[in-house]
Design an enzyme around this catalytic site. Structure first.
Site, PDB file in Angstrom:
ATOM      1  N   SER A 187      -1.857   9.740 -29.393  1.00 30.87           N
ATOM      2  CA  SER A 187      -1.374   9.690 -30.765  1.00 30.87           C
ATOM      3  C   SER A 187      -1.994  10.840 -31.573  1.00 30.87           C
ATOM      4  O   SER A 187      -1.795  12.004 -31.214  1.00 30.87           O
ATOM      5  CB  SER A 187      -1.691   8.319 -31.366  1.00 30.87           C
ATOM      6  OG  SER A 187      -0.989   8.131 -32.573  1.00 30.87           O
ATOM      7  N   ASP A 273       9.105   4.813 -28.718  1.00 32.28           N
ATOM      8  CA  ASP A 273       8.007   5.052 -29.652  1.00 32.28           C
ATOM      9  C   ASP A 273       8.569   5.413 -31.025  1.00 32.28           C
ATOM     10  O   ASP A 273       9.115   6.503 -31.210  1.00 32.28           O
ATOM     11  CB  ASP A 273       7.119   6.177 -29.114  1.00 32.28           C
ATOM     12  CG  ASP A 273       5.841   6.362 -29.919  1.00 32.28           C
ATOM     13  OD1 ASP A 273       5.749   5.825 -31.035  1.00 32.28           O
ATOM     14  OD2 ASP A 273       4.935   7.058 -29.422  1.00 32.28           O
ATOM     15  N   HIS A 308       4.780   2.965 -28.676  1.00 28.17           N
ATOM     16  CA  HIS A 308       3.647   3.868 -28.895  1.00 28.17           C
ATOM     17  C   HIS A 308       2.511   3.623 -27.906  1.00 28.17           C
ATOM     18  O   HIS A 308       1.667   4.488 -27.701  1.00 28.17           O
ATOM     19  CB  HIS A 308       3.143   3.710 -30.328  1.00 28.17           C
ATOM     20  CG  HIS A 308       2.275   4.832 -30.793  1.00 28.17           C
ATOM     21  ND1 HIS A 308       2.649   6.156 -30.698  1.00 28.17           N
ATOM     22  CD2 HIS A 308       1.030   4.843 -31.367  1.00 28.17           C
ATOM     23  CE1 HIS A 308       1.686   6.927 -31.186  1.00 28.17           C
ATOM     24  NE2 HIS A 308       0.697   6.155 -31.597  1.00 28.17           N
TER      25      HIS A 308
END
Length: 331
Positions: A187, A273, A308
């Protein structure tokens, strides 16, 4: 959440034209040159952790503008020879936490430096220990919008510089093989690892998962999830600030860093995501290393039914195998 971005076949050939501002390279060259004027290590102190098989030190190194950045440095106990090292970058809103939280890489035989995120640490995990003296720059309260109206003021100019300096810091620590240093992150951490790959020409490897700051303009059109949603929310209030904001964000674009990278790279992406849309990751992957003298070794793993979190522990095992095959951990 069903798949909402491009189909996989389109992602695999998605190569948007780079939106680079004039002076992109000089902007980063000058920023890093100023930071490099400061001796990188400020202090290295043994940490008491309660762990018998791992040795840990509380490290302070000098990042952007020579400002102190905290980190945990860990090594497998009883292994004095120079080890390959992994520099890990934490996700959005996290700090370095506690030293026993992240033990995967040190248990695999690597020296491990976990960098604290300046001005973050209050949203997840066990906190951070590094303030950001520039947090009052014009923009919103979240890191994604701090200093949004100027690339010189933006939070990520400082954080990316810190990440580059973290590589220099781990190379200066005892028991590390400076020729075998990898940058790793998910991320926000994935975006930092990618930026490091584009700014550190002799990095040994990069492992990038669900990267933030890739395909930023498209992501703002696709998702309202934070952190991108924080940028959209700011612009919904500050109407007419788009031009300045887009110029700032173009100086932070992961695709531009990817184009300049030389190190072998391993990507992971969840195709559902909605936090960091997969088209950004694929754009960075497909253009990764295109300005290098020879295309670096690279591979990407897609997880069609994941968001994610991507491949989670399954992907970590793939990372371990890939990095071991590339540069090996001491046994």
């Amino acid at each position: 959440m069903p798949a909402f971005d491009l189909p996989l076949a389109d992602l695999e050939r998605y190569r948007p034209d780079p939106e680079e501002p004039p002076g992109f390279e000089e902007f980063w060259r000058a920023t890093l040159k100023e930071a490099a004027q400061h001796e990188v290590l400020a202090s290295v102190r043994p940490a008491v952790t309660g762990l018998r098989l791992v040795e840990t030190w509380d490290v302070t190194f000098r990042g952007f503008a020579g400002e102190p950045i905290r980190a945990w440095f860990s090594r497998p106990a009883g292994m004095p020879e120079p080890l390959p090292a992994v520099v890990e970058f934490a996700g959005y809103g996290r700090g370095r936490g506690l030293p026993h939280e992240r033990l995967t890489w040190v248990n695999a035989g690597y020296a491990h430096l976990l960098m604290d995120n300046r001005g973050q640490g209050d949203q997840y995990g066990c906190g951070g220990d590094t303030p950001d003296p520039h947090a009052s720059a014009p923009g919103g309260p979240g890191p994604a919008v701090r200093g949004l109206l100027s690339p010189h003021d933006h939070h990520y100019r400082r954080l990316i510089t810190d990440a580059v300096r973290a590589v220099a810091a781990v190379r200066a620590l005892p028991g590390v093989d400076p020729a075998r240093v990898a940058a790793v992150g998910n991320s926000q951490g994935g975006g930092l690892a990618l930026a490091v790959a584009g700014l550190v020409p002799d990095l040994a490897a990069a492992l990038v998962t669900a990267p933030f700051l890739c395909g930023i303009r498209r992501a703002l059109d696709l998702t309202d999830a934070a952190p991108y949603g924080e940028i959209s929310a700011y612009l919904s209030v500050h109407r007419g600030a788009e031009r300045a904001a887009y110029d700032t964000l173009a100086h932070l674009e992961g695709i531009s860093f990817a184009r300049r990278a030389h190190a072998p790279v391993h990507f992971g992406v969840g195709l559902r995501d909605t936090v960091c849309p997969p088209s950004g990751a694929y754009a960075a992957f497909n253009r990764y290393g295109e300005l290098a003298a020879a295309e670096p070794r690279k591979e990407i793993h897609a997880y069609p039914f994941n968001g994610h979190e991507g491949g989670d522990a399954v992907h970590v095992r793939r990372q371990l195998d890939w990095l071991e095959g590339l540069m090996g951990a001491a046994r």
